[in-house]
Design an enzyme around this catalytic site. Structure first.
Site, PDB file in Angstrom:
ATOM      1  N   ILE A  15      20.434  35.150  38.897  1.00 28.10           N
ATOM      2  CA  ILE A  15      22.024  35.870  39.040  1.00 28.10           C
ATOM      3  C   ILE A  15      21.387  37.286  38.410  1.00 28.10           C
ATOM      4  CG2 ILE A  15      24.167  35.976  38.011  1.00 28.10           C
ATOM      5  CD1 ILE A  15      24.355  33.001  37.976  1.00 28.10           C
ATOM      6  N   ASP A  34      13.261  40.048  29.394  1.00 26.33           N
ATOM      7  CA  ASP A  34      12.906  38.747  29.901  1.00 26.33           C
ATOM      8  C   ASP A  34      11.596  38.138  29.666  1.00 26.33           C
ATOM      9  OD1 ASP A  34      12.568  36.433  32.081  1.00 26.33           O
ATOM     10  OD2 ASP A  34      14.323  37.287  32.911  1.00 26.33           O
ATOM     11  N   LEU A  79      22.342  36.671  29.846  1.00 28.96           N
ATOM     12  CA  LEU A  79      22.012  35.515  30.935  1.00 28.96           C
ATOM     13  C   LEU A  79      21.071  34.824  30.505  1.00 28.96           C
ATOM     14  CD1 LEU A  79      22.756  37.851  34.072  1.00 28.96           C
ATOM     15  CD2 LEU A  79      24.269  36.190  33.113  1.00 28.96           C
ATOM     16  N   TYR A 152      22.752  20.397  27.164  1.00 24.40           N
ATOM     17  CA  TYR A 152      23.028  21.612  27.625  1.00 24.40           C
ATOM     18  C   TYR A 152      24.360  22.093  27.643  1.00 24.40           C
ATOM     19  CZ  TYR A 152      23.081  25.291  31.005  1.00 24.40           C
ATOM     20  OH  TYR A 152      23.525  26.727  31.920  1.00 24.40           O
ATOM     21  N   LYS A 156      26.047  25.297  25.205  1.00 23.60           N
ATOM     22  CA  LYS A 156      26.659  26.465  25.837  1.00 23.60           C
ATOM     23  C   LYS A 156      27.923  26.484  25.071  1.00 23.60           C
ATOM     24  CE  LYS A 156      25.150  28.891  28.341  1.00 23.60           C
ATOM     25  NZ  LYS A 156      24.260  29.847  28.202  1.00 23.60           N
TER      26      LYS A 156
END
Length: 356
Positions: A15, A34, A79, A152, A156
């Site tokens: 994405i 990244d 992200l 997970y 989040k």
């Protein structure tokens, strides 16, 4: 007038790289952070040709590096995360640390410099809540904390809570987006993503592996539509302090998805069923249905998906065929750690203690 510069963490990912291309196309300068553990430099091939683009090889767990980059950017899109069922199940501890501590590091810097921040969350937030369509206020239904599958979702949720508490107590200008099964070019099948995996199995003539009964249903949104949703929110003042579902409402069972992928690829593949315990171990749990309610996003932005599931599958099959042609032709696809030397657009720095 000087355009706002954006920091996109995880911008070499699926994405992220599409968002980077879109921001650059709008004339916005972009910095990508990244560590290339799951992202790929080849995803940024177009971006790296642009004058207003910078790539930094490093981790969101490197607080000093994150702080420096955020200080230079007016907006942050966070992200970077450990994603995919396969990765979460196989490496739950490192995934949890990345997804909590990494977000905390980015939020702290955004708060310090007064930056607007968009934080990527997930439909996993809702856990085993199989009612639907799910609104942003729908209840979370989770299994036991001893089951790694739910780490997970919990990580989040911690990210979202951090963003909300920083907003309430310190005025953080944050927006949370929850992605529901985003699909499209550049998506790797390596981390358990079902459509890329089905597409590659179909073009190779291999059996498509369906986990569980196959009756579980999902909705799939094309990445181009997901990016349009992000762009509609990224500068919207009214979106500060809000959470938005981003997804499609075109629901399909996984078994029907397999058959539809075979038809799209004009493949002779069969369908093979595999139990969840065989695929992920005896403790694995899943939800039967996951459908988003995107009424809120549409009301705030007038966003509408422009592509349907047929478009999603056509792109996935085309992507798989392109990859297969490269393999047959003996081409080496640039891996996560390759291709950095000699390119002035790439700045290599010391990564943090864990990958992103």
């Amino acid at each position: 007038m000087e355009r706002q510069k954006y920091l996109v963490t995880g911008g070499a990912g699926f994405i992220g790289s599409h968002l980077v291309d879109a921001l650059l196309a709008r004339g916005e300068p972009v910095v990508v952070l990244d560590d290339l553990s799951t992202g790929r430099l080849e995803n940024l091939a177009t971006a790296r040709e642009q004058r207003h683009f910078q790539f930094v090889h490093g981790s969101v767990l490197d607080a000093s590096l994150v702080d420096t980059l955020v200080s230079e950017c007016g907006g942050v899109v966070h992200l970077a995360a450990a994603v995919g069922v396969k990765l979460i199940v196989e490496e739950p501890l490192s995934s949890f640390i990345i997804n909590t501590k990494g977000t905390e590091t980015v939020i702290e810097s955004a708060h310090r410099y007064g930056s607007r921040i968009m934080i990527a969350s997930t439909s996993e937030i809702y856990g085993k809540n199989s009612s639907g369509p799910l609104k942003e206020t729908s209840d979370r239904v989770l299994g036991s904390p001893s089951v790694p599958r739910w780490s997970y979702s919990t990580a989040k949720a911690v990210d979202e809570i951090l963003a909300e508490l920083y907003r309430r107590e310190h005025g953080l200008r944050s927006t949370v987006v929850r992605f529901f099964n985003t699909v499209g070019p550049r998506q790797s099948p390596a981390y358990g993503m079902v459509i890329p995996r089905f597409a590659r199995q179909a073009v190779r003539g291999e059996p498509l592996t369906v986990y569980g009964t196959g009756r579980q249903s999902r909705c799939f949104l094309h990445v181009a539509d997901a990016v349009e949703a992000l762009l509609s929110l990224i500068d919207l003042p009214d979106a500060v302090g809000e959470t938005f579902n981003i997804g499609s409402d075109e629901e399909i069972s996984i078994l029907d998805l397999a058959e539809r992928t075979i038809a799209c690829a004009e493949s002779t593949s069969s369908v093979r069923r595999l139990s969840y315990s065989e695929a992920y171990g005896p403790e694995f749990e899943d939800m039967e249905r996951r459908v988003p309610d995107t009424t809120k996003l549409r009301a705030f932005t007038a966003w509408q998906p422009q592509r349907n599931l047929d478009d999603v599958l056509a792109d996935a099959v085309a992507d798989a065929r392109s990859e297969m042609r490269q393999q047959v032709g003996g081409l080496v696809v640039e891996g996560p750690a390759n291709g950095e030397a000699g390119n002035p657009a790439v700045q290599t720095v010391l990564a943090g203690p864990c990958s992103v």
